[in-house]
Design a protein around this motif. Structure first.
Motif, PDB file in Angstrom:
ATOM      1  N   ALA A   1      29.987  24.659 -27.186  1.00  0.00           N
ATOM      2  CA  ALA A   1      31.212  24.994 -26.480  1.00  0.00           C
ATOM      3  C   ALA A   1      31.317  26.690 -26.381  1.00  0.00           C
ATOM      4  O   ALA A   1      31.522  27.236 -25.455  1.00  0.00           O
ATOM      5  CB  ALA A   1      32.555  24.524 -26.674  1.00  0.00           C
ATOM      6  N   PHE A   2      31.269  27.185 -27.722  1.00  0.00           N
ATOM      7  CA  PHE A   2      31.640  28.681 -27.707  1.00  0.00           C
ATOM      8  C   PHE A   2      30.326  29.406 -27.356  1.00  0.00           C
ATOM      9  O   PHE A   2      30.604  30.401 -27.008  1.00  0.00           O
ATOM     10  CB  PHE A   2      31.856  28.637 -29.528  1.00  0.00           C
ATOM     11  N   TYR A   3      29.067  28.712 -27.500  1.00  0.00           N
ATOM     12  CA  TYR A   3      27.933  29.281 -26.956  1.00  0.00           C
ATOM     13  C   TYR A   3      28.411  29.557 -25.566  1.00  0.00           C
ATOM     14  O   TYR A   3      27.951  30.811 -24.851  1.00  0.00           O
ATOM     15  CB  TYR A   3      26.711  28.575 -27.108  1.00  0.00           C
ATOM     16  N   ALA A   4      28.547  28.500 -24.768  1.00  0.00           N
ATOM     17  CA  ALA A   4      28.917  28.539 -23.365  1.00  0.00           C
ATOM     18  C   ALA A   4      29.893  29.836 -22.973  1.00  0.00           C
ATOM     19  O   ALA A   4      29.469  30.608 -22.270  1.00  0.00           O
ATOM     20  CB  ALA A   4      29.395  27.275 -23.087  1.00  0.00           C
TER      21      ALA A   4
ATOM     22  N   GLU B   1      23.504  33.726 -15.770  1.00  0.00           N
ATOM     23  CA  GLU B   1      24.147  32.822 -14.927  1.00  0.00           C
ATOM     24  C   GLU B   1      23.486  31.676 -14.976  1.00  0.00           C
ATOM     25  O   GLU B   1      23.962  30.491 -14.995  1.00  0.00           O
ATOM     26  CB  GLU B   1      24.288  33.368 -13.437  1.00  0.00           C
ATOM     27  N   ALA B   2      22.141  31.890 -14.889  1.00  0.00           N
ATOM     28  CA  ALA B   2      21.166  30.688 -14.892  1.00  0.00           C
ATOM     29  C   ALA B   2      21.460  30.099 -16.339  1.00  0.00           C
ATOM     30  O   ALA B   2      21.320  28.550 -16.322  1.00  0.00           O
ATOM     31  CB  ALA B   2      19.702  30.969 -14.718  1.00  0.00           C
ATOM     32  N   LEU B   3      21.588  30.682 -17.312  1.00  0.00           N
ATOM     33  CA  LEU B   3      21.626  30.314 -18.868  1.00  0.00           C
ATOM     34  C   LEU B   3      22.834  29.385 -18.796  1.00  0.00           C
ATOM     35  O   LEU B   3      22.915  28.222 -19.371  1.00  0.00           O
ATOM     36  CB  LEU B   3      21.435  31.218 -19.717  1.00  0.00           C
ATOM     37  N   HIS B   4      23.899  30.057 -18.339  1.00  0.00           N
ATOM     38  CA  HIS B   4      25.130  29.248 -18.560  1.00  0.00           C
ATOM     39  C   HIS B   4      25.235  27.906 -17.580  1.00  0.00           C
ATOM     40  O   HIS B   4      25.775  26.789 -18.310  1.00  0.00           O
ATOM     41  CB  HIS B   4      26.316  30.158 -17.937  1.00  0.00           C
ATOM     42  N   ALA B   5      24.755  27.817 -16.510  1.00  0.00           N
ATOM     43  CA  ALA B   5      24.555  26.627 -15.757  1.00  0.00           C
ATOM     44  C   ALA B   5      23.641  25.533 -16.416  1.00  0.00           C
ATOM     45  O   ALA B   5      24.008  24.378 -16.620  1.00  0.00           O
ATOM     46  CB  ALA B   5      23.853  26.812 -14.333  1.00  0.00           C
ATOM     47  N   ARG B   6      22.742  26.076 -17.287  1.00  0.00           N
ATOM     48  CA  ARG B   6      21.815  24.909 -18.102  1.00  0.00           C
ATOM     49  C   ARG B   6      22.780  24.785 -19.342  1.00  0.00           C
ATOM     50  O   ARG B   6      22.774  23.591 -19.687  1.00  0.00           O
ATOM     51  CB  ARG B   6      20.599  25.657 -18.519  1.00  0.00           C
ATOM     52  N   ILE B   7      23.395  25.465 -19.984  1.00  0.00           N
ATOM     53  CA  ILE B   7      24.264  25.135 -21.059  1.00  0.00           C
ATOM     54  C   ILE B   7      25.359  24.108 -20.677  1.00  0.00           C
ATOM     55  O   ILE B   7      25.350  23.177 -21.417  1.00  0.00           O
ATOM     56  CB  ILE B   7      24.871  26.463 -21.868  1.00  0.00           C
ATOM     57  N   ALA B   8      25.939  24.197 -19.284  1.00  0.00           N
ATOM     58  CA  ALA B   8      27.046  23.541 -19.241  1.00  0.00           C
ATOM     59  C   ALA B   8      26.602  22.076 -18.802  1.00  0.00           C
ATOM     60  O   ALA B   8      27.118  21.293 -19.182  1.00  0.00           O
ATOM     61  CB  ALA B   8      27.587  24.135 -17.828  1.00  0.00           C
ATOM     62  N   ALA B   9      25.290  22.058 -18.133  1.00  0.00           N
ATOM     63  CA  ALA B   9      24.525  20.872 -17.536  1.00  0.00           C
ATOM     64  C   ALA B   9      24.063  19.977 -19.224  1.00  0.00           C
ATOM     65  O   ALA B   9      24.491  18.880 -19.142  1.00  0.00           O
ATOM     66  CB  ALA B   9      23.279  20.896 -16.985  1.00  0.00           C
ATOM     67  N   ALA B  10      23.556  20.787 -20.143  1.00  0.00           N
ATOM     68  CA  ALA B  10      23.104  20.187 -21.168  1.00  0.00           C
ATOM     69  C   ALA B  10      24.356  19.508 -22.078  1.00  0.00           C
ATOM     70  O   ALA B  10      24.403  18.435 -22.590  1.00  0.00           O
ATOM     71  CB  ALA B  10      22.332  21.043 -22.378  1.00  0.00           C
ATOM     72  N   TYR B  11      25.705  20.309 -21.899  1.00  0.00           N
ATOM     73  CA  TYR B  11      26.661  19.946 -22.719  1.00  0.00           C
ATOM     74  C   TYR B  11      27.039  18.785 -22.087  1.00  0.00           C
ATOM     75  O   TYR B  11      27.525  17.774 -22.946  1.00  0.00           O
ATOM     76  CB  TYR B  11      27.616  21.070 -22.475  1.00  0.00           C
ATOM     77  N   LYS B  12      27.305  18.784 -20.768  1.00  0.00           N
ATOM     78  CA  LYS B  12      27.883  17.472 -20.197  1.00  0.00           C
ATOM     79  C   LYS B  12      27.053  16.278 -20.328  1.00  0.00           C
ATOM     80  O   LYS B  12      27.395  15.186 -20.884  1.00  0.00           O
ATOM     81  CB  LYS B  12      27.910  17.660 -18.681  1.00  0.00           C
ATOM     82  N   ALA B  13      25.596  16.334 -20.355  1.00  0.00           N
ATOM     83  CA  ALA B  13      24.738  15.537 -20.806  1.00  0.00           C
ATOM     84  C   ALA B  13      24.807  14.759 -21.975  1.00  0.00           C
ATOM     85  O   ALA B  13      25.089  13.621 -22.267  1.00  0.00           O
ATOM     86  CB  ALA B  13      23.237  15.765 -20.550  1.00  0.00           C
ATOM     87  N   ARG B  14      25.143  15.536 -23.086  1.00  0.00           N
ATOM     88  CA  ARG B  14      25.078  15.441 -24.375  1.00  0.00           C
ATOM     89  C   ARG B  14      26.454  14.795 -24.905  1.00  0.00           C
ATOM     90  O   ARG B  14      26.683  14.042 -25.845  1.00  0.00           O
ATOM     91  CB  ARG B  14      24.565  16.552 -25.380  1.00  0.00           C
ATOM     92  N   PHE B  15      27.461  15.552 -24.336  1.00  0.00           N
ATOM     93  CA  PHE B  15      28.784  15.371 -25.025  1.00  0.00           C
ATOM     94  C   PHE B  15      29.974  14.658 -24.373  1.00  0.00           C
ATOM     95  O   PHE B  15      30.822  14.182 -24.929  1.00  0.00           O
ATOM     96  CB  PHE B  15      29.478  16.742 -25.857  1.00  0.00           C
ATOM     97  N   ILE B  16      29.931  14.684 -22.998  1.00  0.00           N
ATOM     98  CA  ILE B  16      31.009  14.388 -22.347  1.00  0.00           C
ATOM     99  C   ILE B  16      31.502  12.948 -22.394  1.00  0.00           C
ATOM    100  O   ILE B  16      32.664  12.809 -22.387  1.00  0.00           O
ATOM    101  CB  ILE B  16      30.525  14.950 -20.759  1.00  0.00           C
TER     102      ILE B  16
ATOM    103  N   VAL C   1      29.742  37.314 -21.408  1.00  0.00           N
ATOM    104  CA  VAL C   1      28.638  38.217 -21.231  1.00  0.00           C
ATOM    105  C   VAL C   1      28.152  38.519 -19.513  1.00  0.00           C
ATOM    106  O   VAL C   1      28.267  39.529 -18.946  1.00  0.00           O
ATOM    107  CB  VAL C   1      27.182  37.842 -21.647  1.00  0.00           C
ATOM    108  N   ILE C   2      28.541  37.397 -18.930  1.00  0.00           N
ATOM    109  CA  ILE C   2      28.395  37.477 -17.414  1.00  0.00           C
ATOM    110  C   ILE C   2      29.362  38.316 -16.707  1.00  0.00           C
ATOM    111  O   ILE C   2      29.271  39.138 -15.929  1.00  0.00           O
ATOM    112  CB  ILE C   2      28.384  35.897 -16.916  1.00  0.00           C
ATOM    113  N   ARG C   3      30.780  37.975 -17.292  1.00  0.00           N
ATOM    114  CA  ARG C   3      31.830  38.543 -16.525  1.00  0.00           C
ATOM    115  C   ARG C   3      31.755  40.164 -17.069  1.00  0.00           C
ATOM    116  O   ARG C   3      32.114  41.074 -16.238  1.00  0.00           O
ATOM    117  CB  ARG C   3      33.310  38.032 -17.023  1.00  0.00           C
ATOM    118  N   ALA C   4      31.540  40.358 -18.372  1.00  0.00           N
ATOM    119  CA  ALA C   4      31.697  41.820 -18.734  1.00  0.00           C
ATOM    120  C   ALA C   4      30.300  42.786 -18.199  1.00  0.00           C
ATOM    121  O   ALA C   4      30.407  43.652 -17.520  1.00  0.00           O
ATOM    122  CB  ALA C   4      31.360  41.936 -20.166  1.00  0.00           C
ATOM    123  N   GLY C   5      29.230  41.940 -17.982  1.00  0.00           N
ATOM    124  CA  GLY C   5      28.098  42.360 -17.574  1.00  0.00           C
ATOM    125  C   GLY C   5      28.393  42.783 -16.086  1.00  0.00           C
ATOM    126  O   GLY C   5      27.825  43.896 -15.530  1.00  0.00           O
TER     127      GLY C   5
END
Ligand code: BGC
Length: 721
Positions: free
Chosen positions: A484-487, A508-523, A493-497
């Protein structure tokens, strides 16, 4: 800096515990136009010119990532000059050569360095000529009256010791890390007088200052040479009313002072204590309590935020939060100011930083500390768990090392200064690039060391943690917390960048992948309050409303109690109120029983505690081992009071435009906040009256005011509803 032309000097011979004082005698035969003294050391120093203190920086040169950054102070000393002059600089261990690092057994590699000084005095005469006095072998050095000194030790002083000077010797030590002073100086800020003095059941003579504070004691007395004043410090008394120092662990935290003849005054010069009580272990004949007071120390910072309510207990909580910020913003943001730790824990730093930026102007304070975060960041991107890293030098894990993204982002939100982001952007990017190199799962952060939801209370019913180490950790899934903190760090970084005009498509692509993996694993496995809170706060759920319902239900079902630890607590009330459960958030805030913010207040706390039950209802302690009574982490709730209860939010960074949506609760008659933003003072106050709720709002900027769901856009001005 002309100091680079000077040599490091030290005292010849075997190192001793006695603190050395270096001296230079010189004369100025002509009128002086200006005199600037540059100085630093591998410890903490006090400089005196002709018997008067140079500057008011206490514990100079402060604490930085010393091997890369050592601050040099520059003082105007013209007003202290005579024709014949004696410049004396005493150099004690301080943080640089700090001893007894706790718990890891790690030795501070600098602990065995000798005391070293480097200084340069530049005199410009009225006739235009110049002279420079540099530390070199023409200086002298003597053992001083301070016979033992250390941040945790306190100080031993023997005023009967004669000084005996010998030539100082130059030594080879790097100068490449010398930098001009960056942080705000630590100054003496307040005087606190004894509130009471009494004999404990054990017969000990104890002074109560009525306030847990960070600083030192100061006294003035008449004595015979050789008489002794010995003082011990403590934060709390035990359940029987006896003096208690168990929670200091190995920090001795005492002053032992041997008097000279006659009238004299003293205060420790090279250390600080976290205390409310003093025990007088030995005193000269006739010593009385009115000869002693306490001096509060913290970094220079301007107060910017004030909270006030109709409830004295809540007001005491607000005061406790302020005192914990003062007590722990002593050159660096520390976890606690008393036990053998006092580290710049990155987790605690980020947890409290939103509240901190509202209560004080901490721009300069954090600018310096973030530079140390950059300096401490490892070559492959990891950020240490404590900064300055000094002894404990390992990655901090999720929520700790993420201070590298969270703090600059918060500073930008509060102050609107984009340089916090530009200064830190590379460090942020290097941090998020490090995570995949150690994670055991692609697009998540798993399998790594973390402190988890430190101190959470969510072990399943009937489960008794096997040992004290385990009992400090909550039940939340470590991999979920880290991911969650990684996301969140990638999101920052995206907003600052974007603000800095960088190409962030990769992130942005990385964040989308983290969010998807997070949901799949933890939700489907969100058990604890913290797991739900983090998922909501970092926007990692597709159905946040149902998740918030479940969170609210969980809080209710366990008896309207929070179970979150350091990681979940700062966001808990925010997420409840964000999804319509403001009433539950209020219940948690106003709860007087353990665990609750007002519990410690009911037990007489004057600062924030590390544990909700640092002192249990029966008066016993949580434990000796890790039980600070000045730990600001849970004081992060102040940001909910400013931002939600009083409703003051930045609509644009730095409050260039504001949004004010107060959320009153009838359990409180009135509440008000004043916030001095960089654009002027915002005030939000509400009060229950016979004819309804009265709202008073002052704003210096264009503001969206939301009251009872009705939105009004107003310009600068004062408004009454
Ligand atoms: C500190 C905490 C810190 C923690 C790491 C403690 O000893 O006081 O506040 O974050 O260690 O879990």
């Amino acid at each position: 800096m002309i100091i680079r032309n000077a040599s490091w000097i030290t005292m010849d011979g075997a190192p001793s515990t006695v603190v050395p004082v270096f001296r230079k005698i010189f004369s100025c035969g002509r009128p002086v136009r200006s005199a600037a003294l540059e100085v630093t050391c591998d410890g903490v120093y006090e400089a005196m010119l002709n018997g008067r203190r140079v500057g008011s920086f206490i514990l100079a040169p402060g604490w930085t990532e010393y091997r890369r950054r050592l601050q040099v102070q520059c003082y105007d000393v013209k007003y202290l000059l005579n024709e014949e002059n004696a410049l004396e600089i005493t150099v004690a261990n301080g943080w640089y050569r700090r001893t007894n690092a706790p718990w890891t057994g790690t030795k501070n590699p600098d602990e065995f360095l000798p005391a070293m000084l480097i200084a340069a005095l530049r005199l410009v005469y009225e006739d235009g000529s110049e002279e420079t006095i540099l530390t070199d072998s023409s200086w002298e050095v003597s053992e001083s009256s301070v016979t033992l000194s250390g941040i945790f030790i306190g100080e031993d002083v023997d005023m009967t010791r004669p000084l005996s000077y010998e030539p100082a010797v130059t030594c080879d030590y790097p100068k490449s890390m010398l930098i001009p002073q960056e942080g705000p100086e630590v100054h003496e800020q307040e005087t606190v007088w004894p509130r009471a003095s009494f004999r404990t059941p054990r017969g000990e003579w104890v002074i109560d200052f009525g306030q847990n504070l960070t600083g030192y004691m100061a006294f003035e007395l008449d004595a015979r040479a050789g008489e002794k004043l010995s003082l011990s410090t403590a934060e709390v008394l035990d359940k029987d009313g006896n003096f208690y120092t168990g929670n200091y662990r190995s920090a001795r935290s005492q002053l032992h002072y041997i008097c000279r003849e006659g009238r004299q005054s003293y205060k420790p010069r090279f250390t600080f204590f976290g205390f409310r009580y003093l025990r007088i272990d030995e005193a000269p004949e006739g010593f009385s309590v009115d000869q002693i007071h306490a001096v509060v120390l913290h970094s220079e910072m301007k107060r910017t935020g004030w909270l006030d309510s109709s409830d004295p207990m809540l007001n005491q909580l607000f005061s406790n939060i302020i005192w914990s910020q003062k007590g722990n913003y002593l050159d660096i943001p520390t976890d606690c100011p008393q036990r053998d730790e006092r580290y710049g824990w990155t987790g605690d730093g980020q947890i409290f930083c939103r509240a901190a930026t509202l209560q004080y102007d901490v721009r300069q304070f954090f600018r310096k500390w973030l530079a140390d975060v950059r300096a401490a960041q490892h070559d492959n991107g990891w950020v240490p768990e404590v900064v300055p890293s000094l002894t404990a030098y390992k990655p901090g894990g999720g929520a700790w090392s993420d201070a590298v993204t969270i703090i600059p982002w918060q500073l930008y939100q509060t102050y609107g200064d984009i340089s916090f982001l530009s200064d830190m952007y590379d460090a942020m990017v290097r941090w998020i690039a490090y995570i995949p190199t150690v994670s055991t799962t692609k697009d998540l952060w798993t399998g790594c060391w973390t402190y988890g939801d430190w101190l959470a209370l969510d072990w399943p019913e009937g489960y008794v943690p096997a040992n004290i180490e385990l009992s400090k950790r909550g039940y939340s899934n470590d991999d979920l917390i880290c991911s969650a903190f990684y996301a969140n760090s990638v999101d920052i970084v995206i907003r600052a960048g974007k603000l800095l005009g960088k190409d962030v498509s990769e992130y942005e692509a990385l964040h989308a992948r983290i969010a998807a993996a997070y949901k799949a694993r933890f939700i489907d496995r969100l058990n604890t309050q913290t797991e739900k809170v983090l998922t909501l706060h970092f926007n990692l759920s597709d159905d946040p409303r149902s998740l918030a319902d479940a969170l609210a239900e969980q809080v209710r079902a366990c008896g309207m109690k929070l179970q979150t630890g350091l990681v979940g607590t700062p966001y808990l009330l925010h997420e409840l109120s964000r999804y319509g459960y403001t009433e539950i958030a209020w219940s948690l805030l106003l709860r007087k029983e353990y665990p609750g913010w007002l519990y410690s207040v009911s037990k007489g706390a004057t600062t924030m505690w590390e544990h909700w039950d640092g002192i249990k209802p029966d008066g016993t302690f949580w434990d000796d081992d890790m039980n600070s009574y000045n730990h600001y982490a849970y004081g992060s709730v102040a940001d909910w009071v400013f931002g939600v209860a009083c409703g003051i939010q930045p609509a644009e960074p730095g409050y260039a435009a504001a949004r004010i949506e107060p959320r009153p609760d009838p359990r409180l008659n009135s509440l008000g906040a004043v916030l001095d933003t960089v654009h002027g003072r915002i005030r939000s106050f509400w009060k229950y009256t016979d004819s309804g709720i009265r709202y008073e709002i002052d704003t210096p900027v264009r503001t969206e005011i939301v009251i009872d769901g009705k939105t009004r856009i107003v310009e600068k001005g004062q408004y009454l509803f």
